[in-house]
Design an enzyme around this catalytic site. Structure first.
Site, PDB file in Angstrom:
ATOM      1  CD  GLN A 298      36.186  91.023  -9.312  1.00 52.35           C
ATOM      2  OE1 GLN A 298      36.185  90.649 -10.474  1.00 52.35           O
ATOM      3  NE2 GLN A 298      36.206  92.310  -8.973  1.00 52.35           N
TER       4      GLN A 298
ATOM      5  N   GLY B 296      34.807  93.930 -16.399  1.00 53.11           N
ATOM      6  CA  GLY B 296      35.058  92.510 -16.184  1.00 53.11           C
ATOM      7  C   GLY B 296      34.728  92.123 -14.762  1.00 53.11           C
TER       8      GLY B 296
ATOM      9  CB  CYS C 219      39.525  96.426  -9.209  1.00 54.16           C
ATOM     10  SG  CYS C 219      39.007  94.756  -8.799  1.00 54.16           S
ATOM     11  CG  LEU C 220      33.466  96.177 -10.711  1.00 55.69           C
ATOM     12  CD1 LEU C 220      32.546  95.129 -11.331  1.00 55.69           C
ATOM     13  CD2 LEU C 220      32.784  97.537 -10.658  1.00 55.69           C
TER      14      LEU C 220
ATOM     15  CG  HIS D 118      40.090  89.359  -9.779  1.00 57.43           C
ATOM     16  ND1 HIS D 118      40.176  89.862  -8.496  1.00 57.43           N
ATOM     17  CD2 HIS D 118      39.749  90.405 -10.569  1.00 57.43           C
ATOM     18  CE1 HIS D 118      39.888  91.154  -8.519  1.00 57.43           C
ATOM     19  NE2 HIS D 118      39.646  91.516  -9.754  1.00 57.43           N
TER      20      HIS D 118
ATOM     21  CG  HIS E 189      41.831  93.491 -13.705  1.00 62.45           C
ATOM     22  ND1 HIS E 189      42.277  94.629 -13.088  1.00 62.45           N
ATOM     23  CD2 HIS E 189      40.779  93.057 -12.963  1.00 62.45           C
ATOM     24  CE1 HIS E 189      41.523  94.871 -12.017  1.00 62.45           C
ATOM     25  NE2 HIS E 189      40.606  93.931 -11.934  1.00 62.45           N
ATOM     26  CD  GLU E 190      37.935  90.828 -14.249  1.00 58.01           C
ATOM     27  OE1 GLU E 190      37.682  90.124 -13.240  1.00 58.01           O
ATOM     28  OE2 GLU E 190      37.852  92.065 -14.229  1.00 58.01           O
TER      29      GLU E 190
END
Length: 161
Positions: A51, A46, A91-92, A137, A133-134
């Protein structure tokens, strides 16, 4: 399209709330295409617009199903959650780290698609974890704030990946 730089923990933009998308413009379409390319290149599950440095309420979630395209969610709102799952999350924006996080096991999410049409989806397991999670953000929150215990270094695979 193009790959965008993924912002990492410590970048102040990741702590800011994202703003709703009011209309689909050429710039928004380009952002979505770039986000999709960036997500696929990074081999993530995701990605939120914040991000890549854009404070818009857009997330992309890979369904992880063979032959299926990632789902673009504009202005997503989690309407319902149930159950509980505990698992390691990464996480990226926090490369090389993972931590144990408890999330809902089932989620119902409402969002607009790329044509600004309303969509309701529900899912379990990894899909539910990823949507939660997203969406965090979009509120300026990172999973590291929910980690139970300590962050751990991600184990490198034997083939060097």
């Amino acid at each position: 399209m193009a790959l965008r730089e993924i912002r990492t923990m410590g970048d102040p933009i990741l702590e800011k709330k994202s703003k709703p998308v009011k209309e689909i413009t050429e710039r928004i379409r380009e952002l979505i295409a770039d986000m999709t390319d960036t997500l696929m290149d990074a081999e993530g599950v995701g990605l939120a617009a914040v991000q890549v440095g854009v404070l818009k309420r857009i997330i992309i979630v890979d369904t992880c199903e063979e032959g299926s395209d990632p789902i673009v969610m504009i202005n997503p709102v989690i309407k319902e959650t149930s159950g509980e799952q505990e698992g390691y999350e990464g996480c990226l924006s926090v490369p090389g780290k993972t931590g144990m996080v408890t999330r809902p096991d089932h989620v119902v999410v409402e969002f607009l698609n790329e044509d600004m049409e309303p969509v309701t989806m529900e899912g379990d397991g990894l899909f539910a974890r990823c949507v939660c999670h997203e969406c965090d953000h979009l509120e300026g929150e990172l999973y590291v704030d929910k980690v139970e215990g300590e962050l751990k270094d991600v184990e490198k695979e034997a083939d060097g990946d």
